[in-house]
Structure formats: structure tokens, C-alpha cells
Design an enzyme around this catalytic site. Structure first.
Site, short mmCIF file in Angstrom:
data_model
loop_
_atom_site.label_atom_id
_atom_site.label_comp_id
_atom_site.label_asym_id
_atom_site.label_seq_id
_atom_site.Cartn_x
_atom_site.Cartn_y
_atom_site.Cartn_z
N ARG A 144 -8.78 -12.24 -2.43
CA ARG A 144 -9.35 -11.29 -1.49
C ARG A 144 -9.42 -11.96 -0.13
NH1 ARG A 144 -8.63 -7.64 -4.35
NH2 ARG A 144 -10.05 -6.07 -5.16
N HIS A 179 -1.22 -6.53 0.57
CA HIS A 179 -2.08 -6.36 -0.62
C HIS A 179 -1.35 -5.55 -1.71
CE1 HIS A 179 -6.57 -6.20 -1.94
NE2 HIS A 179 -5.76 -6.29 -2.98
N GLU A 209 -8.71 -6.61 6.33
CA GLU A 209 -7.47 -5.83 6.16
C GLU A 209 -7.79 -4.32 6.19
OE1 GLU A 209 -6.45 -7.56 2.26
OE2 GLU A 209 -6.82 -5.61 1.37
C1 GLV Z 1 -6.38 -5.56 -6.31
O1 GLV Z 1 -6.56 -6.32 -5.41
C2 GLV Z 1 -7.27 -5.43 -7.42
O2 GLV Z 1 -8.37 -5.98 -7.36
O3 GLV Z 1 -6.90 -4.76 -8.39
#
Ligand code: GLV
Length: 340
Positions: free
Chosen positions: A246, A293, A275
Site C-alpha cells: 500500500r 495498482h 494514489e
Molecule cells: C489490492 O490492493 C487489494 O488489497 O486487494
């Protein structure tokens, strides 16, 4: 929640038509994003849209906090198709009897594939070389043309050895002959360590010894800026850093400085602080591979994540084949209390 009652639910993210159809069959469905229309929810627009809703389906956004829960007292279930749930205040949900589910397991291997690919692209300078070629700058060959770092046989460091970290470690050990070191709050069972060929080390030793550091630790206040200037300063000058966890686990400004000064060689980033905004300095650096992401984004896996979230929502609101028993609850004590 009583079976047979038609609950109103909000799907706050773009969603597969087939999943919307499943939900529509059992709920009074509000899906304002349709298949692909993104809504940039503010706390106020989300609270307004959630009035009268018993269920909410989301992903790593939008945010669910105490203020939202207080504004939406009819909400009973918050079901995410993401595995990370730092956008949801779990304690606030539990305190109000709101069930929360996430989507673990179904994305582990796909996300590990991506983490490994991003680490390799970073080490071998694949994006940088592609940009060079596309810009029409390829006119000659040289012995050091885009020479990067090796991956095979080098030391992989994994920060956060959960399901995805272990899947990456397996790829490294079995496929690439890499010694694997890791740091995690709790150590793995020795049998699992042995199977993965992985060795627990302190966080500082991980940073000092890894040739390629992959970060997979969940975001929480405790992991905020877990890798910042002091930690980056411990890394080898030829090392790479890959973050698929993250934004916020890494201090992006400190990372940009380290990349600019070449105190580490390169970084691969799929997640960013704030983001979809990206630290402007990162955008201008050649030695960083940037992706939006997408670590879990294979077609089959995204479908499995969405299906799991829908199954959880249906069960959480007392319907479907397993009423009251969602598959992956994060606060099962809410279910126990509801059954009392
Ligand atoms: C994506 O980042 C998730 O947490 O599934």
C-alpha cells in the site's frame, strides 16, 4: 437480518455485469457506477447514496469510517473485493455491529506473479529500455547497454510474509535459486520456513542484506512509513525495492530522493501515497517502474474477487445458500453477537 426481506445495497465501484445480475436477483440494487463508470465519492455523496442501504460492496476505495457509519445507521454489511482493508475502520464497524468481509486467497498467486514480474522489470530495467526504444533512440549496441542487476541467485528480502509474501518467496526459491530472507512481526512455523527456504531476520538486517526487497506488508498506523529515509539508507547501493503493499508503507518522497541520488539502484511501485496521485519526482526518474495498482488484475482473478465479495454480501444479509455465514469475515464476532 431476516431471510426473505429485500435489502437495499449499494455497489460503489465499477462491477462485472454478471455480478450485478447476481445481486439484482436478491437485492434492491443501486449500482451507480454501472460496468465501468468510476465515481469519486466524497464522504458526503457516499453517505447520501447509502441512506436506507443495508449493504455496501466496495474495493480498496471508498473510505468507511465512524462518521459514515453514524450517518448510515441501517448499514449492516460492508463487503470488499480487495484483500487489503485499510480503507475500512474495522473497529468502528465492529462496535456498531456492522459485518466486514474482504477477499483473501483468491488473489494470492496472481498478485505474487505481478510482484515478481515488477521486481524483475525493475532489476532488468525493462520499462526504461522500452521507453528508449519507442523514442527512436536505439542506434547502436554497447557492452553496458541497459545492464541491470541479476535476479537469479541473488538474495530476496520479503517485508511482510503473509500469503502473498510466501507465494513470492516460493517463486524465488524454486524458480530462481534465490536465498530468501524475510521480516514479519511473527515468525513462520519452522516447517514452513524450511519448505520456502526462508530465514527470518530483523528489519535492519533485511534492509542491509537484500539484493531485491519486496514489500507486501498490510498498511496500518504501525506500518506507516515503515520504509523511510533511515531504512533506505541501510540498503545496498545496487539493491531494488518493489512495493505492492500500500502507499504509505513507503515514504515516497524519501524513496524519490534515494533513487535520484542512486543510493539504491531502482524501484518498482504499484501503490502510492495519495494514489491515484503519484509523487511528481517519481514520474521524472528513469530508475523506477510505475504501475497503477494492478497487482491482482488478471481477468480470472478480478472475477473471482468480485464473485467472493458478492457471495459474502448475500450471505451477510441472510440470503443465499449459506445465510448468515459469509466465507471470509474480518469481524466474525459481529455474527456471533447477532446469533445471541
Ligand atoms: C489490492 O490492493 C487489494 O488489497 O486487494
Amino acid at each position: 437480518m431476516t431471510a426473505g426481506q429485500t435489502h437495499r445495497v449499494l455497489v460503489a465501484i465499477p462491477m462485472f455485469e454478471s455480478v450485478l445480475a447476481r445481486l439484482q436477483a436478491v437485492f434492491d440494487l443501486d449500482a451507480p457506477c454501472a460496468a465501468d463508470r468510476h465515481i469519486d465519492w466524497t464522504p458526503q455523496t457516499l453517505a447520501e447514496r447509502l441512506q436506507g442501504c443495508a449493504g455496501l460492496l466496495l474495493a480498496a476505495t471508498p473510505r468507511v469510517d465512524a462518521a459514515l457509519l453514524d450517518a448510515c445507521p441501517e448499514l449492516r454489511a460492508v463487503c470488499s473485493m480487495a484483500v487489503g482493508y485499510n480503507n475500512i475502520d474495522l473497529d468502528a464497524c465492529t462496535a456498531r455491529g456492522v459485518l466486514v468481509t474482504n477477499a483473501p486467497d483468491v488473489l494470492t498467486e496472481t498478485t505474487a506473479d505481478f510482484g515478481f514480474a515488477l521486481m524483475m522489470a525493475t532489476a532488468r530495467r525493462i520499462s526504461e529500455a522500452e521507453h528508449y526504444l519507442r523514442a527512436g533512440r536505439w542506434t547502436h549496441w554497447s557492452y553496458d547497454f541497459f545492464a541491470g542487476a541479476d535476479v537469479h541467485g541473488t538474495t530476496l528480502g520479503v517485508l511482510g510474509m503473509g500469503r502473498i509474501g510466501q507465494a513470492i518467496a516460493r517463486r524465488a526459491a524454486l524458480g530462481f535459486g534465490m536465498p530468501v530472507i524475510y521480516h514479519n512481526r511473527s515468525r513462520l512455523d519452522p516447517a514452513v520456513e524450511q519448505q520456502l527456504g526462508a530465514r527470518w531476520v530483523s528489519k535492519d538486517d533485511l534492509l542491509r542484506q537484500a539484493d531485491h526487497l519486496v514489500i507486501v506488508v498490510p498498511y496500518s498506523p504501525a506500518s506507516h512509513h515503515m520504509v523511510a529515509a533511515a531504512e533506505l539508507a541501510l540498503m545496498k547501493p545496487g539493491a531494488t525495492l518493489t512495493n505492492i503493499a500500500r502507499g504509505g508503507v513507503v515514504d515516497d518522497a524519501a524513496l524519490a530522493a534515494a533513487l535520484r541520488q542512486r543510493t539504491i539502484a531502482a524501484a518498482g511501485l504499484d501503490v502510492f501515497e495519495g494514489e491515484p496521485a503519484v509523487h511528481p519526482e517519481l514520474l521524472g526518474l528513469p530508475n523506477v517502474v510505475l504501475t497503477p495498482h494492478i497487482a491482482s488484475a488478471s481477468g480470472p482473478t478480478r472475477r473471482a474477487m468480485a464473485d467472493l465479495a458478492a457471495t459474502n454480501l448475500i450471505a451477510a444479509l441472510g440470503l443465499g445458500p449459506t445465510p448468515g455465514r459469509p466465507l471470509t469475515p474480518l469481524n466474525p464476532q459481529v455474527l456471533a453477537a447477532a446469533g445471541d
